[in-house]
Motif scaffolding. Structure first.
Motif, PDB file in Angstrom:
ATOM      1  N   ASN A 282      13.712  -6.708  -2.033  1.00 20.37           N
ATOM      2  CA  ASN A 282      12.401  -7.344  -2.200  1.00 20.37           C
ATOM      3  C   ASN A 282      11.401  -6.378  -2.827  1.00 20.37           C
ATOM      4  O   ASN A 282      10.626  -6.749  -3.726  1.00 20.37           O
ATOM      5  CB  ASN A 282      11.858  -7.816  -0.844  1.00 20.37           C
ATOM      6  N   ALA A 283      11.410  -5.131  -2.355  1.00 18.47           N
ATOM      7  CA  ALA A 283      10.478  -4.129  -2.865  1.00 18.47           C
ATOM      8  C   ALA A 283      10.740  -3.835  -4.341  1.00 18.47           C
ATOM      9  O   ALA A 283       9.798  -3.777  -5.152  1.00 18.47           O
ATOM     10  CB  ALA A 283      10.594  -2.844  -2.047  1.00 18.47           C
ATOM     11  N   VAL A 284      12.015  -3.678  -4.703  1.00 21.94           N
ATOM     12  CA  VAL A 284      12.357  -3.370  -6.091  1.00 21.94           C
ATOM     13  C   VAL A 284      11.986  -4.530  -7.008  1.00 21.94           C
ATOM     14  O   VAL A 284      11.368  -4.340  -8.067  1.00 21.94           O
ATOM     15  CB  VAL A 284      13.860  -3.034  -6.226  1.00 21.94           C
ATOM     16  N   LYS A 285      12.354  -5.752  -6.628  1.00 19.51           N
ATOM     17  CA  LYS A 285      12.082  -6.919  -7.465  1.00 19.51           C
ATOM     18  C   LYS A 285      10.580  -7.156  -7.637  1.00 19.51           C
ATOM     19  O   LYS A 285      10.129  -7.591  -8.691  1.00 19.51           O
ATOM     20  CB  LYS A 285      12.742  -8.163  -6.857  1.00 19.51           C
ATOM     21  N   ARG A 286       9.815  -6.879  -6.590  1.00 21.49           N
ATOM     22  CA  ARG A 286       8.374  -7.085  -6.666  1.00 21.49           C
ATOM     23  C   ARG A 286       7.718  -6.116  -7.655  1.00 21.49           C
ATOM     24  O   ARG A 286       6.815  -6.487  -8.395  1.00 21.49           O
ATOM     25  CB  ARG A 286       7.761  -6.900  -5.273  1.00 21.49           C
ATOM     26  N   ILE A 287       8.203  -4.883  -7.656  1.00 21.40           N
ATOM     27  CA  ILE A 287       7.590  -3.842  -8.493  1.00 21.40           C
ATOM     28  C   ILE A 287       8.116  -3.867  -9.929  1.00 21.40           C
ATOM     29  O   ILE A 287       7.354  -3.731 -10.886  1.00 21.40           O
ATOM     30  CB  ILE A 287       7.813  -2.451  -7.860  1.00 21.40           C
ATOM     31  N   ASP A 288       9.438  -4.040 -10.078  1.00 24.36           N
ATOM     32  CA  ASP A 288      10.023  -4.015 -11.428  1.00 24.36           C
ATOM     33  C   ASP A 288      11.239  -4.939 -11.475  1.00 24.36           C
ATOM     34  O   ASP A 288      12.331  -4.585 -11.026  1.00 24.36           O
ATOM     35  CB  ASP A 288      10.437  -2.587 -11.790  1.00 24.36           C
ATOM     36  N   LYS A 289      11.026  -6.123 -12.039  1.00 20.29           N
ATOM     37  CA  LYS A 289      12.109  -7.105 -12.118  1.00 20.29           C
ATOM     38  C   LYS A 289      13.234  -6.655 -13.045  1.00 20.29           C
ATOM     39  O   LYS A 289      14.357  -7.159 -12.961  1.00 20.29           O
ATOM     40  CB  LYS A 289      11.562  -8.451 -12.592  1.00 20.29           C
ATOM     41  N   THR A 290      12.936  -5.726 -13.940  1.00 16.45           N
ATOM     42  CA  THR A 290      13.948  -5.275 -14.898  1.00 16.45           C
ATOM     43  C   THR A 290      14.678  -4.015 -14.426  1.00 16.45           C
ATOM     44  O   THR A 290      15.504  -3.461 -15.152  1.00 16.45           O
ATOM     45  CB  THR A 290      13.300  -4.986 -16.262  1.00 16.45           C
ATOM     46  N   ALA A 291      14.372  -3.566 -13.217  1.00 14.09           N
ATOM     47  CA  ALA A 291      15.008  -2.346 -12.697  1.00 14.09           C
ATOM     48  C   ALA A 291      16.520  -2.527 -12.603  1.00 14.09           C
ATOM     49  O   ALA A 291      17.014  -3.603 -12.243  1.00 14.09           O
ATOM     50  CB  ALA A 291      14.436  -2.000 -11.332  1.00 14.09           C
ATOM     51  N   PHE A 292      17.252  -1.471 -12.926  1.00 14.45           N
ATOM     52  CA  PHE A 292      18.714  -1.486 -12.800  1.00 14.45           C
ATOM     53  C   PHE A 292      19.053  -0.966 -11.413  1.00 14.45           C
ATOM     54  O   PHE A 292      18.709   0.157 -11.058  1.00 14.45           O
ATOM     55  CB  PHE A 292      19.349  -0.598 -13.870  1.00 14.45           C
ATOM     56  N   VAL A 293      19.737  -1.790 -10.627  1.00 18.65           N
ATOM     57  CA  VAL A 293      20.072  -1.432  -9.252  1.00 18.65           C
ATOM     58  C   VAL A 293      21.583  -1.530  -9.056  1.00 18.65           C
ATOM     59  O   VAL A 293      22.177  -2.584  -9.264  1.00 18.65           O
ATOM     60  CB  VAL A 293      19.363  -2.348  -8.230  1.00 18.65           C
ATOM     61  N   SER A 294      22.174  -0.438  -8.657  1.00 18.44           N
ATOM     62  CA  SER A 294      23.604  -0.397  -8.356  1.00 18.44           C
ATOM     63  C   SER A 294      23.766  -0.083  -6.877  1.00 18.44           C
ATOM     64  O   SER A 294      23.248   0.932  -6.384  1.00 18.44           O
ATOM     65  CB  SER A 294      24.305   0.672  -9.199  1.00 18.44           C
ATOM     66  N   ILE A 295      24.480  -0.965  -6.143  1.00 19.31           N
ATOM     67  CA  ILE A 295      24.652  -0.791  -4.702  1.00 19.31           C
ATOM     68  C   ILE A 295      26.139  -0.687  -4.380  1.00 19.31           C
ATOM     69  O   ILE A 295      26.945  -1.510  -4.822  1.00 19.31           O
ATOM     70  CB  ILE A 295      24.028  -1.957  -3.910  1.00 19.31           C
ATOM     71  N   SER A 296      26.484   0.308  -3.612  1.00 19.43           N
ATOM     72  CA  SER A 296      27.875   0.488  -3.188  1.00 19.43           C
ATOM     73  C   SER A 296      27.926   0.757  -1.694  1.00 19.43           C
ATOM     74  O   SER A 296      26.965   1.260  -1.106  1.00 19.43           O
ATOM     75  CB  SER A 296      28.532   1.649  -3.951  1.00 19.43           C
TER      76      SER A 296
END
Length: 312
Positions: A282-296
């Motif tokens: 939620n925090a990432v999407k709110r601040i930067d919708k174009t952010a690249f997020v990789s979760i493992s």
């Protein structure tokens, strides 16, 4: 003068989505407990398992109190203990579930009545009574696990006796919350065995709890309770601050260079638990919708906040 915080339409929709997930998960949990667990006295741990034990104790001493009332009292007792000892931020995570769960389980228990819908949901009087108990143990665990997992995906928590574990871990810093939760559930199951005095029901209750844990594992956790995220964004400073304040985790900033663009970048790396997943995204999407997020999934995490501290 206090500034009014205005939420954007996207933020409001995101919050509504998360609340909807928590409500849906709580309803699935309540349905599983009311239809499959409570009618057969299957003690699987948690608030419902503890309520079954208390209900049977009351029955032995001649007190006739509806089990859904016991569940409601325990649910709100745990909520206020969480508010008192763990703070309002934790309490807010359990508030929606605390509001929805007691009336939901009361409603579903009424639907189990043989006089309702021709006794369609009353498995205790089923013509297939010889396997109804086993089916209830399996599907009870399935519903409990699914409900909890959906609630976690919405960034909420079902609270319950887990709150006792988190409180204990606040006072005993070296205790792992996962171990304490397991110990409390084990004690609840053992109490059920001595109070109900039926080994078959006890064993089926354990099987049901195991099924629930496996379902949570498959839907949400995978093989680990911890995740590591790598976030690439030009707004990394804002995201870093949000992770610290909202997710309550620290980050590592790693200088990087784009392999294609050659641009200098900063990668944020953060390790978090399943309960914090929705808050991070939620925090990432709110601040930067174009952010690249990789979760493992993290195979093993040792250190403060995981091995030596409490899971938030």
């Amino acid at each position: 003068m206090i500034k009014k915080l205005k939420l954007t339409k996207a933020e409001i929709l995101l919050q509504l989505k998360n609340i909807s997930l928590v409500i849906l998960g709580t309803l699935v949990l309540a349905f599983g407990c009311a239809v499959f667990v409570v009618p057969f006295n299957l003690v699987t741990g948690g608030v419902t398992g503890l309520s079954i034990v208390i209900d049977n104790v009351f029955g032995k001493i001649g007190l006739d109190i509806e089990i859904d009332i016991i569940i409601g009292v325990l649910t709100w007792l745990m909520f206020f203990l969480g508010l008192l000892f763990l703070g309002k931020d934790f309490a807010l995570k359990t508030l929606v579930s605390a509001i929805v769960y007691p009336p939901a389980i009361s409603l579903f228990m009424k639907l189990v009545d043989p006089a309702v819908m021709g006794g369609f949901l009353d498995l205790t009087t089923s013509a297939h009574a010889d396997i109804a108990l086993i089916i209830s143990a399996l599907f009870g665990g399935l519903c409990i696990g699914t409900g909890c997992a959906i609630t976690f995906l919405g960034g909420g928590s079902t609270g319950g006796v887990d709150i006792i574990a988190f409180i204990l871990c606040r006072f005993f810093k070296k205790w792992k919350s996962s171990i304490v939760i397991f110990a409390i559930d084990a004690i609840t199951v053992l109490l059920g065995m001595f109070v109900i005095q039926d080994l078959i029901l006890t064993l089926l209750g354990i099987i049901s709890a195991m099924v629930g844990a496996i379902v949570i594992d498959k839907i949400f956790i995978g093989r680990s309770q911890a995740f590591t995220a790598q976030i690439v964004s030009d707004k990394y400073e804002e995201i870093n601050l949000a992770i610290r304040n909202e997710v309550r985790r620290t980050t590592t900033m790693i200088p990087a260079k784009g392999g294609y663009s050659g641009d200098e970048k900063t990668v944020l790396m953060v390790t978090f638990t399943m309960r914090q997943y929705a808050y991070l995204m939620n925090a990432v999407k709110r601040i930067d919708k174009t952010a690249f997020v990789s979760i493992s999934r993290a195979h093993e995490i040792n250190g403060e906040g995981f091995t030596y501290g409490t899971h938030d």
